[in-house]
Design an enzyme around this catalytic site. Structure first.
Site, mmCIF file in Angstrom:
data_model
loop_
_atom_site.group_PDB
_atom_site.id
_atom_site.type_symbol
_atom_site.label_atom_id
_atom_site.label_comp_id
_atom_site.label_asym_id
_atom_site.label_seq_id
_atom_site.Cartn_x
_atom_site.Cartn_y
_atom_site.Cartn_z
ATOM 1 N N LYS A 150 -14.308 58.275 -103.098
ATOM 2 C CA LYS A 150 -13.663 57.027 -102.662
ATOM 3 C C LYS A 150 -14.721 55.899 -102.580
ATOM 4 O O LYS A 150 -15.696 55.938 -103.327
ATOM 5 C CB LYS A 150 -12.930 57.251 -101.329
ATOM 6 C CG LYS A 150 -11.987 58.466 -101.413
ATOM 7 C CD LYS A 150 -11.037 58.597 -100.255
ATOM 8 C CE LYS A 150 -10.157 59.822 -100.478
ATOM 9 N NZ LYS A 150 -9.136 59.985 -99.455
ATOM 10 N N GLY A 153 -11.799 64.861 -100.484
ATOM 11 C CA GLY A 153 -12.277 63.542 -100.084
ATOM 12 C C GLY A 153 -13.473 63.664 -99.160
ATOM 13 O O GLY A 153 -14.614 63.888 -99.592
ATOM 14 N N GLU A 173 -1.242 65.731 -103.458
ATOM 15 C CA GLU A 173 -1.901 65.240 -102.250
ATOM 16 C C GLU A 173 -0.865 64.664 -101.298
ATOM 17 O O GLU A 173 -0.507 63.479 -101.412
ATOM 18 C CB GLU A 173 -2.927 64.152 -102.603
ATOM 19 C CG GLU A 173 -4.061 64.635 -103.478
ATOM 20 C CD GLU A 173 -5.327 63.820 -103.275
ATOM 21 O OE1 GLU A 173 -6.385 64.425 -103.134
ATOM 22 O OE2 GLU A 173 -5.248 62.575 -103.224
ATOM 23 N N GLU A 205 -3.838 56.121 -102.227
ATOM 24 C CA GLU A 205 -4.428 54.888 -101.693
ATOM 25 C C GLU A 205 -4.219 53.730 -102.665
ATOM 26 O O GLU A 205 -4.028 52.585 -102.264
ATOM 27 C CB GLU A 205 -5.920 55.123 -101.387
ATOM 28 C CG GLU A 205 -6.080 56.015 -100.149
ATOM 29 C CD GLU A 205 -7.331 56.872 -100.130
ATOM 30 O OE1 GLU A 205 -8.267 56.600 -100.898
ATOM 31 O OE2 GLU A 205 -7.355 57.842 -99.336
#
Ligand code: 13P
Length: 255
Positions: A12, A235, A169, A99
């Site tokens: 990320k 993540g 996810e 996201e």
């Protein structure tokens, strides 16, 4: 049946030149302990070149977190073309991460275009799908997964999934410390594989399905043991070498 797990780190918007170098050093030092898994790291796009240089060969695979839906170069300020990522050594690119869908307005059609743009330059898209907590509570998880996958299937066709990865996810499990149970993960993965199998059983069997959402060293083995879980998209735990390596070790033991 032996299988080759794909353990992917989605960094990320984290890292720095120095921090990444330290992390990759630690992964490279242990990488040969995991001959039967594929290890993938996905740093921020501005860090791809330095990470690629440090990785050297293909002991660790490189991926990007996003790409432009535009295939041809042109006036798209701030965008990064798939061909640019491929030139930097990327083999994979994440598309449709929740996201991006939630914070940057990427809808199913955009994600489908990005998936196609990745494949147009030989990148393997890691297509992320997943339901929100509200959607799970309303009992529409499969409808959401079916819609998200269906948009790409309609646009690119089933054959495209011979060169793609799907990551399930659940949004409620991302960064929350609340992971899906192995039963919940398996059910979603079985549904996704079933959707592919309706169109082509052989491709459905070979498409790697990753689970993502609060995967840690202590829950990795249980999740990776599920029949239809072929790897993880990690993540937070991918930013700590010891955690990420422990997840890789769990996969190696199971493979
Ligand atoms: P966490 O592992 O931090 O929950 O993130 C999952 C994820 O979004 C990977 O793409």
């Amino acid at each position: 049946m032996s299988r080759r797990y794909l353990i992917a780190g989605n960094w990320k918007m984290n890292g720095s030149l120095a921090a990444n170098a330290g992390l990759i050093d630690e992964l490279l030092a242990k990488q040969e302990q995991f001959p039967d898994i594929d290890m993938l790291v996905c740093p921020a796009s501005v860090h791809l070149e330095s990470v690629h240089r440090q990785i050297g060969g293909e002991a660790i695979l490189l991926g990007a977190q996003n790409l432009s839906d535009q295939v041809k170069p042109g006036a798209y300020t701030g965008e990064v073309q798939g061909a640019m990522l491929a030139e930097l050594g990327c083999r994979y690119v994440i598309v449709g991460h929740s996201e991006r869908r939630a914070l940057y307005g990427e809808d199913d059609a955009t994600v489908a275009r990005k998936f196609a743009a990745a494949q147009a330059v030989g990148l393997i898209p890691v297509l992320c799908v997943g339901e929100t907590l509200d959607e799970r509570d309303r009992g529409v998880t499969e409808a959401v997964l079916g819609r998200q996958l269906g948009a790409v299937l309609t646009a690119s066709g089933i054959a495209a999934f011979g060169h793609a990865v799907i990551a399930y996810e659940p949004v409620w499990a991302i960064g929350t410390g609340r992971t899906a149970s192995p039963e919940q993960a398996q059910a979603a993965h079985a549904y996704l594989r079933g959707e592919l199998a309706v169109q082509d059983a052989k491709i459905a069997n070979s498409t790697q399905l990753l689970y993502g959402g609060s995967v840690k060293a202590d829950n990795a083995a249980a999740l990776l043991s599920c029949a239809d879980v072929d790897g993880g998209l990690i993540g937070g735990a991918s930013l700590k070498a010891a955690e990420f390596l422990a997840i890789c070790a769990a996969a190696q033991t199971l493979s």
